[in-house]
Design an enzyme around this catalytic site. Structure first.
Site, PDB file in Angstrom:
ATOM      1  N   GLU A  97    -112.484  77.528  21.007  1.00  0.00           N
ATOM      2  CA  GLU A  97    -113.151  76.764  21.445  1.00  0.00           C
ATOM      3  C   GLU A  97    -112.860  76.375  22.840  1.00  0.00           C
ATOM      4  O   GLU A  97    -111.967  75.765  23.307  1.00  0.00           O
ATOM      5  CB  GLU A  97    -113.132  75.331  20.857  1.00  0.00           C
ATOM      6  CG  GLU A  97    -113.310  75.637  19.245  1.00  0.00           C
ATOM      7  CD  GLU A  97    -114.808  75.416  18.951  1.00  0.00           C
ATOM      8  OE1 GLU A  97    -115.738  75.291  19.789  1.00  0.00           O
ATOM      9  OE2 GLU A  97    -115.141  75.533  17.840  1.00  0.00           O
ATOM     10  N   CYS A 100    -115.574  69.238  26.504  1.00  0.00           N
ATOM     11  CA  CYS A 100    -115.901  70.663  26.356  1.00  0.00           C
ATOM     12  C   CYS A 100    -117.603  70.665  26.273  1.00  0.00           C
ATOM     13  O   CYS A 100    -118.452  71.258  27.006  1.00  0.00           O
ATOM     14  CB  CYS A 100    -115.533  71.607  25.458  1.00  0.00           C
ATOM     15  SG  CYS A 100    -115.383  70.938  23.898  1.00  0.00           S
TER      16      CYS A 100
HETATM   17  P1  NDP Z   1    -105.435  75.101  29.064  1.00  0.00           P
HETATM   18  O1  NDP Z   1    -106.502  76.281  28.464  1.00  0.00           O
HETATM   19  O2  NDP Z   1    -104.518  75.727  30.191  1.00  0.00           O
HETATM   20  O3  NDP Z   1    -104.652  74.438  27.880  1.00  0.00           O
HETATM   21  C1  NDP Z   1    -104.982  74.455  26.547  1.00  0.00           C
HETATM   22  C2  NDP Z   1    -104.028  74.895  25.782  1.00  0.00           C
HETATM   23  O4  NDP Z   1    -103.720  76.385  26.001  1.00  0.00           O
HETATM   24  C3  NDP Z   1    -102.669  74.264  26.138  1.00  0.00           C
HETATM   25  O5  NDP Z   1    -101.735  73.989  24.922  1.00  0.00           O
HETATM   26  C4  NDP Z   1    -102.135  75.140  26.837  1.00  0.00           C
HETATM   27  O6  NDP Z   1    -100.585  74.993  27.182  1.00  0.00           O
HETATM   28  C5  NDP Z   1    -102.254  76.337  26.381  1.00  0.00           C
HETATM   29  N1  NDP Z   1    -102.300  77.487  27.413  1.00  0.00           N
HETATM   30  C6  NDP Z   1    -102.664  77.568  28.438  1.00  0.00           C
HETATM   31  N2  NDP Z   1    -102.506  78.916  28.855  1.00  0.00           N
HETATM   32  C7  NDP Z   1    -102.245  79.623  28.055  1.00  0.00           C
HETATM   33  C8  NDP Z   1    -102.114  81.088  27.942  1.00  0.00           C
HETATM   34  N3  NDP Z   1    -102.163  82.120  28.870  1.00  0.00           N
HETATM   35  N4  NDP Z   1    -101.737  81.598  26.390  1.00  0.00           N
HETATM   36  C9  NDP Z   1    -101.664  80.695  25.295  1.00  0.00           C
HETATM   37  N5  NDP Z   1    -101.864  79.475  25.631  1.00  0.00           N
HETATM   38  C10 NDP Z   1    -102.213  78.943  26.934  1.00  0.00           C
HETATM   39  O7  NDP Z   1    -106.269  73.980  29.562  1.00  0.00           O
HETATM   40  P2  NDP Z   1    -106.092  73.179  31.166  1.00  0.00           P
HETATM   41  O8  NDP Z   1    -105.229  71.994  30.643  1.00  0.00           O
HETATM   42  O9  NDP Z   1    -105.578  74.015  31.959  1.00  0.00           O
HETATM   43  O10 NDP Z   1    -107.484  72.832  31.400  1.00  0.00           O
HETATM   44  C11 NDP Z   1    -108.250  73.545  32.428  1.00  0.00           C
HETATM   45  C12 NDP Z   1    -109.817  73.996  31.907  1.00  0.00           C
HETATM   46  O11 NDP Z   1    -109.698  74.117  30.606  1.00  0.00           O
HETATM   47  C13 NDP Z   1    -110.530  72.667  32.186  1.00  0.00           C
HETATM   48  O12 NDP Z   1    -111.147  72.575  33.305  1.00  0.00           O
HETATM   49  C14 NDP Z   1    -111.660  73.151  30.998  1.00  0.00           C
HETATM   50  O13 NDP Z   1    -112.504  73.648  31.606  1.00  0.00           O
HETATM   51  C15 NDP Z   1    -110.962  73.832  29.979  1.00  0.00           C
HETATM   52  N6  NDP Z   1    -110.622  72.982  28.962  1.00  0.00           N
HETATM   53  C16 NDP Z   1    -111.439  72.823  27.939  1.00  0.00           C
HETATM   54  C17 NDP Z   1    -111.212  72.283  26.696  1.00  0.00           C
HETATM   55  C18 NDP Z   1    -112.239  72.024  25.798  1.00  0.00           C
HETATM   56  O14 NDP Z   1    -112.194  71.245  24.900  1.00  0.00           O
HETATM   57  N7  NDP Z   1    -113.312  73.226  25.148  1.00  0.00           N
HETATM   58  C19 NDP Z   1    -109.961  71.489  26.716  1.00  0.00           C
HETATM   59  C20 NDP Z   1    -109.039  71.348  27.844  1.00  0.00           C
HETATM   60  C21 NDP Z   1    -109.689  72.385  28.722  1.00  0.00           C
HETATM   61  P3  NDP Z   1     -99.769  74.270  28.436  1.00  0.00           P
HETATM   62  O15 NDP Z   1    -100.356  73.145  28.393  1.00  0.00           O
HETATM   63  O16 NDP Z   1     -98.431  74.537  27.808  1.00  0.00           O
HETATM   64  O17 NDP Z   1    -100.182  74.979  29.432  1.00  0.00           O
END
Ligand code: NDP
Length: 453
Positions: A227, A261
């Site tokens: 998602e 999102c």
């Molecule tokens: P991330 O995608 O970085 O974080 C979401 C989750 O994924 C966190 O648990 C994070 O861990 C983990 N994660 C991040 N990078 C990796 C990786 N390479 N491999 C495995 N797990 C990973 O979101 P951000 O917080 O950086 O938000 C940035 C952008 O993401 C926003 O601007 C938005 O566009 C999108 N977003 C979309 C959401 C949605 O509801 N669809 C929700 C949140 C963000 P950790 O926190 O430890 O980095």
């Protein structure tokens, strides 16, 4: 490091060390071991535990809302609202799980068969900070009722939500080894996915995280549900109540400080009402969305989840303006401590600008003008994303005709986005793969076993 920094003040509240590799391996072993007995519990028992979890979420709503306000700046009333839908999700799968999991008879050539719906094993959940409780519930409730076990890695800015959720599930009767929270780092995710004891992964978050997790899952022949982001269109064909339309669309965009999102991020308005819509929207956003403390129920504009996020959105707006977009209101960081950004309206965004295609994850509305229905549909579909879309109009048939041409996982008529327990949620294109919620949300990590009788 898992770090709680209050985005309202910038104050560092708590730091928690990442789980060591050893601890993560032990957590994997626990959910793998736990699966053997959890899957054998009768569905009715697992459903009863989900129902108890719903009760506990409701009882602890204030506590959870306060944690979210502290960790990621959510308005306190929105936090309570989020727990309301979490309760609905657990109740939905508690009430409907046993029926959804019943054998499905299948008449076949020369005989009979049934589709049996079984769990597949221990799953990894990687969850984001924007709806710390709802995102977890969407993944966890159907899978626990189905009989899968869960290793949960929450976003590193919301460890307190992660701990409180685990506590509720265990207090409700989910065994300690059927749901395990880990403070793993994202760099440990690839090797977790190589472990044969983990059968699949669900991630909600950014495209980059999705790409990395799906690639690793694919390399290991494991299913992934993603998602991801969106830049959802909201088409306004016409209106007989401009004030109501403006308020509804602004509320949907500004929910969760624009960090949803599936928020409508691009308003596409027909030419004859465009000027009036933009003027009223600009006025409403400038007057109504004033910064304040998210713990105060009167506040309309809370901080973003972090100072970095606020800087990033401010930079996206600045770039759009430098590329020729018109800034109608807002656009700047607020001169006070915390991760605040003014509520912003941008117009005249054209395809050459970055803002045309990228997701803006903050309180920023883009408004586009469409001269014909076809142009509105073309604008709506001219995006790498395809999560949700909304169409507003007084003529239902016309609105429906337009809605049917939109490339998205979800379309809403005369309502702006949102989510409910019994309605499947998910996207196409770069918004993700798979569905959560409703009956489809229980099928993603299911072994639909054909039994030839
Ligand atoms: P991330 O995608 O970085 O974080 C979401 C989750 O994924 C966190 O648990 C994070 O861990 C983990 N994660 C991040 N990078 C990796 C990786 N390479 N491999 C495995 N797990 C990973 O979101 P951000 O917080 O950086 O938000 C940035 C952008 O993401 C926003 O601007 C938005 O566009 C999108 N977003 C979309 C959401 C949605 O509801 N669809 C929700 C949140 C963000 P950790 O926190 O430890 O980095």
């Amino acid at each position: 490091m898992y770090t709680v920094t209050n985005p309202t003040t910038g104050e560092l509240v708590e730091e928690i060390k990442n789980s060591t590799d050893e601890e993560v391996r032990a957590a994997i072993e626990r959910v793998h071991h736990g699966y053997a007995s959890w899957r054998r519990r009768p569905v009715a028992e697992r459903a009863k535990i989900a129902s108890r979890a719903a009760e506990l979420f409701a009882e602890r709503a204030d506590e959870l809302a306060a944690i979210m306000t502290q960790e990621m700046g959510k308005r306190i009333n929105e936090g309570r609202g989020e727990i309301g839908i979490v309760v609905d999700i657990f109740n939905y799968y508690a009430d409907n799980g046993p029926t959804l999991l019943a054998d499905e008879p299948l008449p076949i050539n020369g005989g009979e068969a049934v589709i049996r719906k079984e769990s597949i094993g221990a799953l990894l959940g990687v969850m984001p900070w924007n709806f710390p409780c709802y995102q977890v519930a969407r993944f966890v409730a159907p899978n626990l009722v189905l009989g899968n076990t869960i290793l949960l890695k929450h976003a590193s800015i919301c460890p307190r939500s992660a701990t409180a959720i685990a506590q509720i599930l265990h207090d409700a009767g989910v065994p300690e080894d059927a749901y395990v929270n880990t403070f793993a780092s994202s760099s440990q995710i690839p090797w977790i996915l190589t472990d044969s004891r983990i059968q699949g992964v669900s991630l909600t978050g950014s495209e980059q995280a999705g790409i990395s997790v799906a690639a690793e899952a694919g390399r290991n022949l494991k299913k992934s549900v993603l998602e991801l982001g969106g830049s959802d269109p909201l088409i306004v064909l016409d209106t007989d109540d401009m004030d109501a339309t403006v308020k509804t669309t602004a509320t949907a965009r500004m929910r969760n400080c624009g960090q949803s999102c599936n928020a409508p991020k691009r308003m596409i308005v027909m030419d004859d009402i465009y000027e009036e819509f933009v003027d009223r929207l600009t006025e409403h956003v400038a007057e109504h969305y004033l910064p304040g403390d998210p713990a105060d129920p009167e506040t309309k504009l809370p901080p973003l989840a972090s100072a970095e996020a606020a800087d990033e959105v401010a930079a996206q707006v600045e770039k759009a303006v430098s590329q020729g977009a018109t800034l109608r209101t807002g656009g700047h960081r607020v001169d006070r401590p915390g991760a605040y950004l003014e509520a912003t309206v941008l117009t005249d965004v054209t395809p050459e600008m970055d803002a045309y295609t990228e997701e803006i994850f903050g309180p920023v509305v883009l408004v586009f003008r469409a001269r014909t229905e076809d142009e509105a549909v073309a604008l709506a579909n001219d995006t790498p994303f395809g999560l949700g879309a909304s169409v507003f109009g007084t003529d239902r048939e016309r609105a429906r005709r337009v809605a049917e041409q939109i490339e998205a996982g979800m379309v809403y008529l005369n309502r702006a986005g949102g989510s409910q327990a019994d309605l499947p949620f998910g996207g196409i294109k770069r918004s993700g793969i798979g569905r959560e919620l409703g009956p489809l949300g229980m099928e993603e990590f299911m072994n639909k076993k054909s039994i030839r009788l």
